[in-house]
Design a protein around this motif. Structure first.
Motif, mmCIF file in Angstrom:
data_model
loop_
_atom_site.group_PDB
_atom_site.id
_atom_site.type_symbol
_atom_site.label_atom_id
_atom_site.label_comp_id
_atom_site.label_asym_id
_atom_site.label_seq_id
_atom_site.Cartn_x
_atom_site.Cartn_y
_atom_site.Cartn_z
ATOM 1 N N ALA A 1 -3.972 -0.058 -4.552
ATOM 2 C CA ALA A 1 -4.730 0.311 -3.351
ATOM 3 C C ALA A 1 -5.957 -0.570 -3.180
ATOM 4 N N ASN B 1 -4.865 -4.316 -2.405
ATOM 5 C CA ASN B 1 -4.371 -4.571 -1.054
ATOM 6 C C ASN B 1 -5.465 -4.446 -0.006
ATOM 7 N N LEU C 1 0.828 -1.211 0.000
ATOM 8 C CA LEU C 1 0.000 0.000 0.000
ATOM 9 C C LEU C 1 0.861 1.259 0.000
#
Length: 240
Positions: free
Chosen positions: A135, A138, A40
């Motif tokens: 993003a 994850n 991230l």
């Protein structure tokens, strides 16, 4: 130097995640969650760095010399993949697929950054395509780790699944192959042979094609599982 600084940053994030943020998680899930967290911290910033670095009007060719911002973006990703590679070597030494993926990716970044010092524009565009879904992926992965024992995680995982699968399919299944095709056309013309040896760009293409192929197979399997579970749930409701 960028690389030692970035590497120290990712190691610090990983250690903080493992020993503090996810300390209450099980020994089985803590490493995976820690890996997701550094991913991230890499994904979206890497996209921002790469997009900024490829804006230079005189360095947007597949064979252009690397600029300082482009080298910094490459170092940022090299540092992340080194950290995550160590994670796999320590906790999952038999996961040959991911270890091989990380080594191949590092080969592309390192040769572009430190061997030929050209072609970063192409590599960074590929990096943007690879990390633009980071993003969402994850968050989906972290929710999936706890979906069997935390109801909120199960709901988040379910909500994110379709948007993530759809975005990933478009990027990896359409945009990625199209850009690789443009790369192959350019490099096969011989315009880059003076600055990027043929064996280097052939290796880059081979690594990228293999990575995209595995990604497409992975997301296809996710779609199959999704529709299979959906059909099973519908059948279960009818039988009630």
């Amino acid at each position: 130097p960028n690389l030692p600084l970035f590497f120290s940053f990712f190691v610090l994030v990983y250690v903080t995640a493992y020993f503090i943020i996810f300390k209450s998680w099980t020994h089985k899930t803590r490493p995976e969650a820690s890996s997701c967290l550094i991913s991230l911290f890499h994904g979206t910033p890497a996209v921002v760095l790469a997009l900024h670095a490829i804006q230079h009007p005189n360095h947007n060719s597949f064979s252009s010399p690397n600029t300082n911002p482009q080298n910094a973006a490459l170092d940022f990703s090299i540092a992340y993949f080194l950290t995550d590679l160590l994670h796999y070597l320590v906790f999952y030494p038999r996961d040959i697929l991911f270890i091989g993926h990380h080594l191949a990716t590092l080969f592309v970044f390192v040769t572009c950054r430190y061997l030929v010092s050209h072609g970063a524009f192409a590599i960074l565009v590929l990096l943007v395509l690879a990390e633009v879904t980071s993003a969402c992926q994850n968050a989906w992965t972290l929710a999936g780790i706890r979906r069997d024992d935390v109801e909120l995680s199960r709901r988040i995982h379910g909500v994110l699944s379709v948007p993530f699968y759809a975005l990933y399919s478009v990027v990896r299944g359409l945009l990625g192959p199209f850009f690789v095709y443009q790369m192959v056309r350019f490099y096969m013309s011989g315009e880059a042979d003076d600055v990027i040896p043929r064996w280097v760009w052939v290796s880059w293409i081979a690594v990228v094609v293999l990575a995209i192929s595995v990604s497409v197979l992975w997301v296809l399997n996710l779609w199959v599982e999704f529709f299979r579970e959906r059909s099973a749930n519908k059948l279960e409701k009818k039988l009630r």
